[in-house]
Design a protein around this motif. Structure first.
Motif, PDB file in Angstrom:
ATOM      1  N   MET A   1       0.811  -1.215   0.000  1.00 57.75           N
ATOM      2  CA  MET A   1       0.000   0.000   0.000  1.00 57.75           C
ATOM      3  C   MET A   1       0.847   1.269   0.000  1.00 57.75           C
ATOM      4  O   MET A   1       0.379   2.346   0.331  1.00 57.75           O
ATOM      5  CB  MET A   1      -0.935   0.019   1.212  1.00 57.75           C
ATOM      6  CG  MET A   1      -1.943  -1.100   1.248  1.00 57.75           C
ATOM      7  SD  MET A   1      -3.056  -0.908   2.646  1.00 57.75           S
ATOM      8  CE  MET A   1      -4.019  -2.404   2.495  1.00 57.75           C
ATOM      9  N   GLU A   2       2.089   1.163  -0.342  1.00 55.13           N
ATOM     10  CA  GLU A   2       2.960   2.321  -0.349  1.00 55.13           C
ATOM     11  C   GLU A   2       2.527   3.306  -1.433  1.00 55.13           C
ATOM     12  O   GLU A   2       2.247   2.936  -2.566  1.00 55.13           O
ATOM     13  CB  GLU A   2       4.401   1.888  -0.589  1.00 55.13           C
ATOM     14  CG  GLU A   2       5.385   3.035  -0.491  1.00 55.13           C
ATOM     15  CD  GLU A   2       6.822   2.575  -0.650  1.00 55.13           C
ATOM     16  OE1 GLU A   2       7.696   3.438  -0.741  1.00 55.13           O
ATOM     17  OE2 GLU A   2       7.050   1.342  -0.694  1.00 55.13           O
ATOM     18  N   GLN A   3       2.468   4.559  -1.058  1.00 54.30           N
ATOM     19  CA  GLN A   3       2.005   5.593  -1.974  1.00 54.30           C
ATOM     20  C   GLN A   3       3.137   6.563  -2.293  1.00 54.30           C
ATOM     21  O   GLN A   3       4.050   6.761  -1.493  1.00 54.30           O
ATOM     22  CB  GLN A   3       0.857   6.390  -1.337  1.00 54.30           C
ATOM     23  CG  GLN A   3      -0.430   5.595  -1.165  1.00 54.30           C
ATOM     24  CD  GLN A   3      -1.229   5.498  -2.437  1.00 54.30           C
ATOM     25  OE1 GLN A   3      -1.127   6.337  -3.318  1.00 54.30           O
ATOM     26  NE2 GLN A   3      -2.028   4.458  -2.551  1.00 54.30           N
ATOM     27  N   LYS A   4       3.077   7.186  -3.484  1.00 56.76           N
ATOM     28  CA  LYS A   4       4.021   8.257  -3.789  1.00 56.76           C
ATOM     29  C   LYS A   4       3.719   9.452  -2.897  1.00 56.76           C
ATOM     30  O   LYS A   4       2.637   9.577  -2.327  1.00 56.76           O
ATOM     31  CB  LYS A   4       3.950   8.631  -5.262  1.00 56.76           C
ATOM     32  CG  LYS A   4       2.597   9.111  -5.725  1.00 56.76           C
ATOM     33  CD  LYS A   4       2.617   9.563  -7.170  1.00 56.76           C
ATOM     34  CE  LYS A   4       3.244  10.935  -7.284  1.00 56.76           C
ATOM     35  NZ  LYS A   4       3.058  11.514  -8.628  1.00 56.76           N
ATOM     36  N   LYS A   5       4.663  10.360  -2.784  1.00 60.00           N
ATOM     37  CA  LYS A   5       4.536  11.450  -1.827  1.00 60.00           C
ATOM     38  C   LYS A   5       3.598  12.556  -2.282  1.00 60.00           C
ATOM     39  O   LYS A   5       3.060  13.307  -1.464  1.00 60.00           O
ATOM     40  CB  LYS A   5       5.921  12.028  -1.531  1.00 60.00           C
ATOM     41  CG  LYS A   5       6.840  11.050  -0.798  1.00 60.00           C
ATOM     42  CD  LYS A   5       8.177  11.692  -0.489  1.00 60.00           C
ATOM     43  CE  LYS A   5       9.084  10.708   0.248  1.00 60.00           C
ATOM     44  NZ  LYS A   5      10.408  11.308   0.551  1.00 60.00           N
ATOM     45  N   THR A   6       3.413  12.699  -3.592  1.00 66.54           N
ATOM     46  CA  THR A   6       2.517  13.737  -4.096  1.00 66.54           C
ATOM     47  C   THR A   6       1.382  13.105  -4.896  1.00 66.54           C
ATOM     48  O   THR A   6       1.483  11.958  -5.351  1.00 66.54           O
ATOM     49  CB  THR A   6       3.264  14.724  -5.008  1.00 66.54           C
ATOM     50  OG1 THR A   6       3.786  14.026  -6.141  1.00 66.54           O
ATOM     51  CG2 THR A   6       4.395  15.419  -4.252  1.00 66.54           C
ATOM     52  N   TYR A   7       0.314  13.869  -5.055  1.00 65.35           N
ATOM     53  CA  TYR A   7      -0.842  13.384  -5.822  1.00 65.35           C
ATOM     54  C   TYR A   7      -1.488  14.587  -6.498  1.00 65.35           C
ATOM     55  O   TYR A   7      -1.859  15.562  -5.839  1.00 65.35           O
ATOM     56  CB  TYR A   7      -1.846  12.699  -4.896  1.00 65.35           C
ATOM     57  CG  TYR A   7      -2.961  11.982  -5.631  1.00 65.35           C
ATOM     58  CD1 TYR A   7      -2.776  10.699  -6.141  1.00 65.35           C
ATOM     59  CD2 TYR A   7      -4.196  12.584  -5.817  1.00 65.35           C
ATOM     60  CE1 TYR A   7      -3.793  10.037  -6.809  1.00 65.35           C
ATOM     61  CE2 TYR A   7      -5.217  11.932  -6.484  1.00 65.35           C
ATOM     62  CZ  TYR A   7      -5.006  10.666  -6.974  1.00 65.35           C
ATOM     63  OH  TYR A   7      -6.023  10.008  -7.641  1.00 65.35           O
ATOM     64  N   TYR A   8      -1.607  14.524  -7.832  1.00 62.78           N
ATOM     65  CA  TYR A   8      -2.159  15.627  -8.623  1.00 62.78           C
ATOM     66  C   TYR A   8      -3.402  15.129  -9.333  1.00 62.78           C
ATOM     67  O   TYR A   8      -3.346  14.193 -10.133  1.00 62.78           O
ATOM     68  CB  TYR A   8      -1.117  16.134  -9.619  1.00 62.78           C
ATOM     69  CG  TYR A   8      -1.561  17.293 -10.491  1.00 62.78           C
ATOM     70  CD1 TYR A   8      -2.461  18.249 -10.028  1.00 62.78           C
ATOM     71  CD2 TYR A   8      -1.042  17.463 -11.772  1.00 62.78           C
ATOM     72  CE1 TYR A   8      -2.847  19.312 -10.817  1.00 62.78           C
ATOM     73  CE2 TYR A   8      -1.418  18.530 -12.576  1.00 62.78           C
ATOM     74  CZ  TYR A   8      -2.324  19.452 -12.091  1.00 62.78           C
ATOM     75  OH  TYR A   8      -2.716  20.513 -12.870  1.00 62.78           O
ATOM     76  N   ILE A   9      -4.542  15.762  -9.034  1.00 64.10           N
ATOM     77  CA  ILE A   9      -5.818  15.342  -9.606  1.00 64.10           C
ATOM     78  C   ILE A   9      -6.507  16.549 -10.221  1.00 64.10           C
ATOM     79  O   ILE A   9      -6.450  17.653  -9.695  1.00 64.10           O
ATOM     80  CB  ILE A   9      -6.718  14.681  -8.530  1.00 64.10           C
ATOM     81  CG1 ILE A   9      -8.024  14.171  -9.158  1.00 64.10           C
ATOM     82  CG2 ILE A   9      -7.003  15.631  -7.379  1.00 64.10           C
ATOM     83  CD1 ILE A   9      -8.842  13.314  -8.214  1.00 64.10           C
ATOM     84  N   THR A  10      -7.147  16.341 -11.385  1.00 65.20           N
ATOM     85  CA  THR A  10      -7.801  17.444 -12.086  1.00 65.20           C
ATOM     86  C   THR A  10      -9.205  17.060 -12.534  1.00 65.20           C
ATOM     87  O   THR A  10      -9.486  15.889 -12.811  1.00 65.20           O
ATOM     88  CB  THR A  10      -7.019  17.870 -13.338  1.00 65.20           C
ATOM     89  OG1 THR A  10      -7.215  16.896 -14.377  1.00 65.20           O
ATOM     90  CG2 THR A  10      -5.536  18.012 -13.052  1.00 65.20           C
ATOM     91  N   THR A  11     -10.060  18.063 -12.609  1.00 65.65           N
ATOM     92  CA  THR A  11     -11.333  17.934 -13.321  1.00 65.65           C
ATOM     93  C   THR A  11     -11.166  18.620 -14.670  1.00 65.65           C
ATOM     94  O   THR A  11     -10.263  19.444 -14.841  1.00 65.65           O
ATOM     95  CB  THR A  11     -12.480  18.645 -12.581  1.00 65.65           C
ATOM     96  OG1 THR A  11     -12.283  20.058 -12.664  1.00 65.65           O
ATOM     97  CG2 THR A  11     -12.533  18.234 -11.128  1.00 65.65           C
ATOM     98  N   PRO A  12     -12.027  18.332 -15.647  1.00 65.47           N
ATOM     99  CA  PRO A  12     -12.020  19.170 -16.857  1.00 65.47           C
ATOM    100  C   PRO A  12     -12.501  20.555 -16.467  1.00 65.47           C
ATOM    101  O   PRO A  12     -13.288  20.710 -15.531  1.00 65.47           O
ATOM    102  CB  PRO A  12     -13.028  18.465 -17.771  1.00 65.47           C
ATOM    103  CG  PRO A  12     -13.940  17.747 -16.845  1.00 65.47           C
ATOM    104  CD  PRO A  12     -13.096  17.321 -15.684  1.00 65.47           C
ATOM    105  N   ILE A  13     -12.005  21.573 -17.137  1.00 69.49           N
ATOM    106  CA  ILE A  13     -12.462  22.923 -16.801  1.00 69.49           C
ATOM    107  C   ILE A  13     -13.835  23.156 -17.429  1.00 69.49           C
ATOM    108  O   ILE A  13     -14.110  22.740 -18.543  1.00 69.49           O
ATOM    109  CB  ILE A  13     -11.439  23.987 -17.243  1.00 69.49           C
ATOM    110  CG1 ILE A  13     -11.029  23.824 -18.700  1.00 69.49           C
ATOM    111  CG2 ILE A  13     -10.223  23.937 -16.334  1.00 69.49           C
ATOM    112  CD1 ILE A  13     -10.056  24.895 -19.182  1.00 69.49           C
TER     113      ILE A  13
END
Length: 665
Positions: free
Chosen positions: A1-13
């Protein structure tokens, strides 16, 4: 379950069309939930949303209102931001394509692609859909209309710059082959391969000379940058790409997840990767194209606003009536992720009563009330465990892993289902252990100890459920935790749910007030229908009054302009079912499919056509009439007929077989 340190999530504009409805909130509520969830996993999260503000649609609408495009847009953008505030959406940046830093970045990107030979100038001739801002080849049109929205297209020819999209079909196919999780669900990938990539991609028009409301090409100001370079690059421009400070870009890019609706998946799964490849930039880790939110079998469209409905869909009113958490819960729990979901006020109310009031609210109320009644509001200690206790504790200990697995698969409904299984199991545990029976034997220390164990276990299940609900529902989990003597604002991760028995005995427990009061569904639905129909009647009266004021003396028969005629929306429909209306000799109740909408229509044709004769027929339907009740049945349109001098009716239909939903004009 190790996760990367950052997380970038977007919606469509979002295109700022106004008339915001609950369908507009779906994608952003999902993304806000994942952003909150990954923060609780200990990651540094960046969540982006915003508005797409350039193009011909905005230019035309602003001109019609006599204002500048920016003056037209600003109030709509502010209204959208207010909706996100109501739903407690916590974005890290709200980008507007009119933002100065975005404008500069788009110009730099356009020049960079041009200098690399990825963009060239030529002449475009093709079919353009203004509402979708999309160009189509003749073979891509559906019955001569836009394949996405079904509206009219027009042939346009102008000097344009083109992006060499055709060169990237092979690389994108290989991307899909090497990264099967890049585009989800799998059906979207199959659609892109079979409908676009295998037939071959054509170079993409990326500038306009006929549209002035856009970002100018700095080395050729007669051109404005078209939506594909303008809107799509917001995902990197928001992070400072090409600016003097690319710290955020270097930290968060590539995006972990682009969440978008299936109607624009082609832009994000084909065009956007090709642009990034041309820029020599990493691709997003995953693109997910979720389904539509349907109402009465019809898409809640961002561009079509003429659909008739008696459902209450305004986010402001829904939050005011039922609260932020109830609306979020419905969106996240009711809709099968990746597929289309149906919204009705009845289904919303049933979710509120069933899951939130009966299951969660009842568990919290009963448990805290019993702790106050039997132990003076002080949490008792946990004594010796019996088999029924161990089964409950095992269920509680397994929740985190199950929710983690579901969220890794981007499956919010299943994650919530697992949390509420624990809630339901705890309610069953009350029935199994009957604490009220144990409380009767106050003089028996064993019974008192057993009662304490039962109530302690229930309080722990409530705590674990509330902590697990924090990413999904911003308000009620902290209220529930407060009843247990916990400051929910200080619970910023999931560590505490991995251990059963965290609540210390002796904690002061507050008797809970109803977290989600029950709703009288029948009465509420009647009130909503009355409210919505009353508004539509007022709108119709206003329109009629305005029409009367503007009406001029005319020679009979009255003449109308082409603009008047254009107000009447006619489509072909297919009759699916037909039946006679009781105690009404002239009326038939019909179910008619017009494109992606199924509607009920009451028609006075029973003396000319039997129900059996109507089923399967193609008819012409007026689709934008104000709905009205006939013999207690809500009729949502009108079928056109011709009437001879003897009063016999003949259906207006097409000479050739025509699919339902075709526009009649």
């Amino acid at each position: 379950m190790e996760q990367k340190k950052t997380y970038y999530i977007t919606t469509p504009i979002y295109y700022p069309s106004g008339n915001w409805h609950i369908g507009h909130t779906y994608t952003t509520v999902i993304c806000d939930t994942f952003a909150r969830y990954h923060k609780m996993l200990g990651q540094d999260v960046f969540f982006l949303t915003g508005t797409d503000e350039h193009g011909q649609k905005i230019e035309d609408k602003a001109k019609a209102k006599g204002v500048t495009p920016k003056e037209f847009i600003d109030p709509l953008v502010n209204e959208l931001k207010e909706i996100w505030k109501l739903l407690d959406v916590k974005y890290d940046r709200f980008i507007r394509t009119t933002d100065e830093d975005h404008v500069k970045a788009v110009q730099k990107i356009f020049r960079k692609l041009y200098d690399k030979g990825e963009i060239y100038k030529s002449t475009y001739e093709g079919w353009y859909c203004t509402p979708c801002e999309s160009f189509w080849t003749k073979t891509q049109l559906k019955d001569g209309k836009c394949p996405d929205c079904g509206r009219e297209v027009k042939l346009e020819k102008e000097e344009s710059y083109f992006f060499r999209l055709s060169a990237y079909a092979g690389r994108i196919l290989k991307l899909y082959e090497d990264n099967p999780d890049f585009l989800k669900p799998k059906s979207r990938m199959n659609e892109m391969i079979n409908n676009f990539l295998k037939p071959g991609l054509q170079d993409l028009c990326v500038s306009r000379t006929s549209v002035k409301w856009g970002i100018p090409v700095d080395f050729d100001p007669s051109h404005t940058v078209y939506v594909w370079i303008d809107a799509l690059t917001n995902y990197i421009n928001a992070l400072g790409y090409t600016s003097d400070d690319e710290t955020l870009f270097n930290k968060y890019w590539p995006a972990d997840l682009h969440m978008t609706g299936k109607e624009i998946i082609r832009f994000h799964a084909i065009i956007w990767p090709a642009i990034l490849m041309a820029l020599d930039l990493p691709l997003p880790k995953q693109v997910y194209g979720h389904g539509w939110l349907l109402i009465g079998g019809d898409k809640l469209s961002k561009s079509k606003t003429d659909k008739i409905s008696t459902e209450l869909t305004d986010p402001h009113e829904l939050v005011e009536r039922y609260g932020c958490d109830a609306i979020r819960y419905f969106l996240l729990r009711e809709i099968p992720f990746g597929s289309d979901g149906v919204y009705t006020n009845e289904s919303l109310l049933n979710r509120i009563n069933g899951d939130l009031a009966n299951d969660l609210g009842n568990l919290v109320s009963r448990t805290t009330a019993m702790i106050n009644q039997y132990f003076g509001g002080v949490l008792p200690s946990q004594g010796e465990l019996e088999e029924v206790d161990k089964n409950l504790i095992a269920a509680a200990n397994g929740v985190y892993d199950k929710v983690y697995k579901a969220m890794e698969a981007l499956d919010c409904p299943t994650a919530l289902t697992e949390i509420f299984r624990l809630v339901q199991r705890a309610n069953k545990y009350i029935d199994e252990t009957t604490p009220w029976t144990l409380a009767k034997d106050k003089e028996n220390s064993a019974s008192v100890s057993r009662l304490g164990t039962v109530l302690y276990n229930l309080a722990e299940c409530i705590r674990i459920s509330a902590v697990m609900l924090k990413p999904f529902l911003p308000e009620c989990p902290n209220k529930i935790l407060a009843f247990l003597g916990i400051d929910g604002e200080n619970v910023k991760d999931f560590e505490s749910v991995k251990t059963f028995g965290v609540l210390p005995a002796g904690t002061a427990i507050e008797k809970a007030q109803p977290v989600f009061p029950r709703i009288d569904v029948k009465k509420e639905l009647a009130d909503i229908e009355k409210l919505v129909l009353s508004r539509k009647e007022k709108e119709a009266k206003t329109q009629k009054a305005e029409s009367s004021e503007n009406k001029k003396e005319e020679v009979a028969p009255a003449q109308i302009t082409i603009d008047d005629f254009a107000k009447v929306k006619l489509e072909t429909g297919k009759v699916l079912t037909a039946e006679k209306v009781e105690k009404a000799d002239k009326l038939l109740k019909l179910t008619v499919k017009t494109g992606d909408r199924v509607r009920t229509i009451v028609s006075g044709i029973a003396k000319s056509y039997s129900p059996e004769e109507m089923v399967g027929r193609t008819v012409v339907v007026v689709i934008n009439l104000v709905p009205c009740k006939l013999r207690g049945i809500l009729s949502e349109g009108m079928i056109l007929c011709a009437e001879d001098k003897n009063g016999k009716l003949s259906l207006v239909t097409t000479s050739e077989e025509t699919e339902d939903g075709a526009e009649v004009r």
